[in-house]
Design a protein around this motif. Structure first.
Motif, PDB file in Angstrom:
ATOM      1  N   ALA A   1      -2.165  -3.626  -9.726  1.00 48.21           N
ATOM      2  CA  ALA A   1      -1.794  -4.735  -8.853  1.00 48.21           C
ATOM      3  C   ALA A   1      -2.898  -5.106  -7.877  1.00 48.21           C
ATOM      4  O   ALA A   1      -3.014  -6.261  -7.474  1.00 48.21           O
ATOM      5  N   ASP A   2      -3.720  -4.133  -7.492  1.00 41.80           N
ATOM      6  CA  ASP A   2      -4.772  -4.406  -6.519  1.00 41.80           C
ATOM      7  C   ASP A   2      -5.790  -3.279  -6.559  1.00 41.80           C
ATOM      8  O   ASP A   2      -5.459  -2.130  -6.900  1.00 41.80           O
ATOM      9  N   VAL A   3      -7.033  -3.615  -6.202  1.00 39.86           N
ATOM     10  CA  VAL A   3      -8.110  -2.629  -6.086  1.00 39.86           C
ATOM     11  C   VAL A   3      -8.812  -2.877  -4.757  1.00 39.86           C
ATOM     12  O   VAL A   3      -9.143  -4.020  -4.423  1.00 39.86           O
ATOM     13  N   ARG A   4      -9.030  -1.791  -3.989  1.00 41.80           N
ATOM     14  CA  ARG A   4      -9.675  -1.913  -2.684  1.00 41.80           C
ATOM     15  C   ARG A   4     -10.706  -0.802  -2.535  1.00 41.80           C
ATOM     16  O   ARG A   4     -10.474   0.320  -2.988  1.00 41.80           O
ATOM     17  N   ALA A   5     -11.829  -1.093  -1.878  1.00 37.33           N
ATOM     18  CA  ALA A   5     -12.845  -0.058  -1.672  1.00 37.33           C
ATOM     19  C   ALA A   5     -13.708  -0.394  -0.468  1.00 37.33           C
ATOM     20  O   ALA A   5     -13.962  -1.561  -0.161  1.00 37.33           O
ATOM     21  N   SER A   6     -14.140   0.662   0.216  1.00 39.83           N
ATOM     22  CA  SER A   6     -15.116   0.560   1.298  1.00 39.83           C
ATOM     23  C   SER A   6     -15.909   1.843   1.302  1.00 39.83           C
ATOM     24  O   SER A   6     -15.330   2.929   1.354  1.00 39.83           O
ATOM     25  N   GLY A   7     -17.235   1.736   1.241  1.00 39.60           N
ATOM     26  CA  GLY A   7     -18.035   2.951   1.134  1.00 39.60           C
ATOM     27  C   GLY A   7     -17.645   3.713  -0.110  1.00 39.60           C
ATOM     28  O   GLY A   7     -17.530   3.137  -1.190  1.00 39.60           O
ATOM     29  N   LEU A   8     -17.418   5.022   0.047  1.00 42.73           N
ATOM     30  CA  LEU A   8     -16.965   5.834  -1.083  1.00 42.73           C
ATOM     31  C   LEU A   8     -15.521   6.263  -0.881  1.00 42.73           C
ATOM     32  O   LEU A   8     -15.178   7.438  -0.954  1.00 42.73           O
ATOM     33  N   VAL A   9     -14.678   5.290  -0.626  1.00 48.01           N
ATOM     34  CA  VAL A   9     -13.235   5.507  -0.626  1.00 48.01           C
ATOM     35  C   VAL A   9     -12.608   4.264  -1.238  1.00 48.01           C
ATOM     36  O   VAL A   9     -12.948   3.133  -0.876  1.00 48.01           O
ATOM     37  N   GLY A  10     -11.737   4.466  -2.229  1.00 53.16           N
ATOM     38  CA  GLY A  10     -11.140   3.333  -2.919  1.00 53.16           C
ATOM     39  C   GLY A  10      -9.733   3.631  -3.376  1.00 53.16           C
ATOM     40  O   GLY A  10      -9.307   4.791  -3.458  1.00 53.16           O
ATOM     41  N   CYS A  11      -9.003   2.574  -3.682  1.00 55.91           N
ATOM     42  CA  CYS A  11      -7.616   2.694  -4.118  1.00 55.91           C
ATOM     43  C   CYS A  11      -7.352   1.726  -5.258  1.00 55.91           C
ATOM     44  O   CYS A  11      -7.750   0.554  -5.194  1.00 55.91           O
ATOM     45  N   VAL A  12      -6.698   2.227  -6.300  1.00 57.48           N
ATOM     46  CA  VAL A  12      -6.182   1.386  -7.377  1.00 57.48           C
ATOM     47  C   VAL A  12      -4.667   1.436  -7.261  1.00 57.48           C
ATOM     48  O   VAL A  12      -4.053   2.471  -7.500  1.00 57.48           O
ATOM     49  N   GLU A  13      -4.090   0.324  -6.857  1.00 59.82           N
ATOM     50  CA  GLU A  13      -2.647   0.261  -6.627  1.00 59.82           C
ATOM     51  C   GLU A  13      -1.948  -0.140  -7.917  1.00 59.82           C
ATOM     52  O   GLU A  13      -2.257  -1.184  -8.499  1.00 59.82           O
TER      53      GLU A  13
END
Length: 461
Positions: A373-385
């Motif tokens: 549903a969504d992908v978010r990242a900043s630096g070396l931290v990310g989330c695949v929802e």
């Protein structure tokens, strides 16, 4: 079975019979145990069964320089033999003094005074207790409310748990406190059709409205992570923190930036508040990456401007009596100094800035997959929802089961994922290479695709 295998089985039984772990599912207490690890090296951990796993969450957002670094072990050993402990109420040790100076040189603005704690929860708790002390010394006993965000996470003390807006952690604990007030998570998926600029205006207006509702004379602090880590790597609209900080300044409210996750390189800087998110807070909390997880340590840096109002001629006979047996522990501080030396010597901050775009692109390559549903990242931290219905913004029980299934598949394929409900979070050790990013994301891709197939076959319901 050889001796090592017998020993591993004994330890697994010890864990089942005697260990109470965080987030323990009580219906299964004593009937199951979590995987037992034998050792770690680089970005990998190895189980007692020989299974080699990429440590996708970097332990708990903390193993910045990876496992088995002799530099850290040697520094800890040498310090333990030299001075293993001192009482912080009566004496000071050299590593704590040196580390405070090093951290003061890294922090933005005038955040030049450092207080050490035992970890992230006690760091945030201390920051909040300082605001109590601050306002009591200034003769403002009613200025004690704290404004926080939904989906934030700030710790496991009674006070920090009350400030954590992840309501899944609340059942069966007496969490709610009247002095804590919540505003919206800055999650663009909840923007309800607004543009980023419009959503930013909404969030700022909401903060102003909450402040007016509570009364500025009753609000002591605003507490916020630069990005909401355990909330699912929620990255606020550009300019969010600076605009909230301006309102705090106008109303004499202490702005606390909770950098327990983002500090010490996670976003490519020693501290992310100013250089990544555009705000100079009044207090910054830190932990986790300060020692790369080799030994517990946390702390906070406080503005000299704040301290000047309650110290010296303004002290009014007060003492800041908050403290811990292990405040500024010499072995922990020695480990932190060695950790900083490795990060500097190997150019790890520069490496994070160099590979963070590649990491974000690799995660975004999953965007077209079913369930994503969504992908978010900043630096070396990310989330695949991941959601069974990607058009929805709010997850249900089925989505949480999907997240658990993706995690289990990835584990079998050689990757530890941080499953936060339906969200697959990756925050690998900062030394990860492009090739290792590819390997990690390829496994996550397989996990998502296999889970999607199982869902289509009605095997997840």
């Amino acid at each position: 079975m050889d001796g090592a295998q017998v020993g591993a089985l004994e330890r697994e039984m010890d864990a089942r019979r005697h260990l109470l772990s965080p987030a323990e599912e009580m219906a299964k207490l004593g009937s199951t145990s979590r995987p037992l690890l034998a050792y770690g090296e680089g970005i990998h951990v190895v189980g007692t069964n020989g299974r080699r796993l990429i440590d996708g969450p970097a332990g708990m957002w903390c193993t910045q320089i990876g496992y088995a670094r002799r530099e850290i072990a040697d520094a800890m050993s040498e310090q333990a033999l030299r001075l293993s402990y001192n009482s912080p109420w009566y004496t000071v040790n050299s590593p704590a003094a040196e580390l405070s100076a090093r951290i003061a040189a890294m922090t933005p603005g005038d955040l030049d005074r450092v207080f050490f704690t035992t970890g992230g929860s006690t760091a945030v708790d201390t920051a909040l207790r300082f605001t109590e002390f601050f306002n009591n010394v200034l003769g403002r006993p009613l200025k004690k409310r704290i404004i926080v965000r939904k989906d934030g996470y700030h710790g496991s003390t009674s006070l920090t748990a009350a400030c954590s807006g992840r309501e899944g952690n609340w059942p069966n604990f007496d969490i709610r406190q009247d002095r804590i007030a919540f505003i919206s998570s800055p999650n663009m998926r909840l923007a309800e059709g607004r543009s980023e600029a419009e959503f930013l205006d909404f969030l700022v207006d909401e903060f102003s409205s909450k402040l007016a509702e509570l009364g500025p004379d009753t609000v002591a602090a605003f507490l916020a992570e630069p990005l909401q880590a355990s909330g699912g790597v929620i990255i606020p609209p550009t300019g969010y923190h600076a605009r909230i900080k301006a309102i705090c300044e106008a109303n004499d409210i202490v702005y606390i930036s909770d950098e327990v996750v983002t500090a010490f390189g996670r976003c490519g800087e020693w501290f992310a508040s100013e250089k990544v998110f555009g705000v100079v807070p009044d207090i910054i909390t830190f932990a986790k990456g300060v020692t790369s997880g080799y030994v517990p340590l946390g702390g906070l840096a406080i503005s000299e401007r704040l301290l000047a109002r309650v110290s010296g001629d303004n002290a009014r006979g007060s003492s800041f009596t908050n403290g811990y047996t292990y405040t500024g522990h010499p072995v922990s501080c020695a480990a932190a100094l060695a950790n900083i030396k490795v990060i500097e010597g190997e150019g790890i901050l520069e490496h994070v800035r160099d590979v963070s775009g590649y990491f974000a692109e690799a995660l975004n390559s999953l965007s077209g997959l079913p369930l994503v549903a969504d992908v978010r990242a900043s630096g070396l931290v990310g989330c695949v929802e991941c959601l069974a219905d990607t058009e929805r913004a709010v997850a249900g029980d089925l989505d949480r089961r999907l997240g658990a299934r993706i995690d289990a598949i990835c584990f079998d394929l050689g990757l530890i994922v941080r499953p936060i409900g339906h969200m697959c979070v990756l925050s690998p050790p900062l030394i990860i290479t492009r090739a290792q990013i590819d390997e990690m994301v390829a496994i996550l891709r397989q996990g998502i695709l296999r889970a999607a197939d199982e869902l289509a076959r009605g095997e997840i319901f």
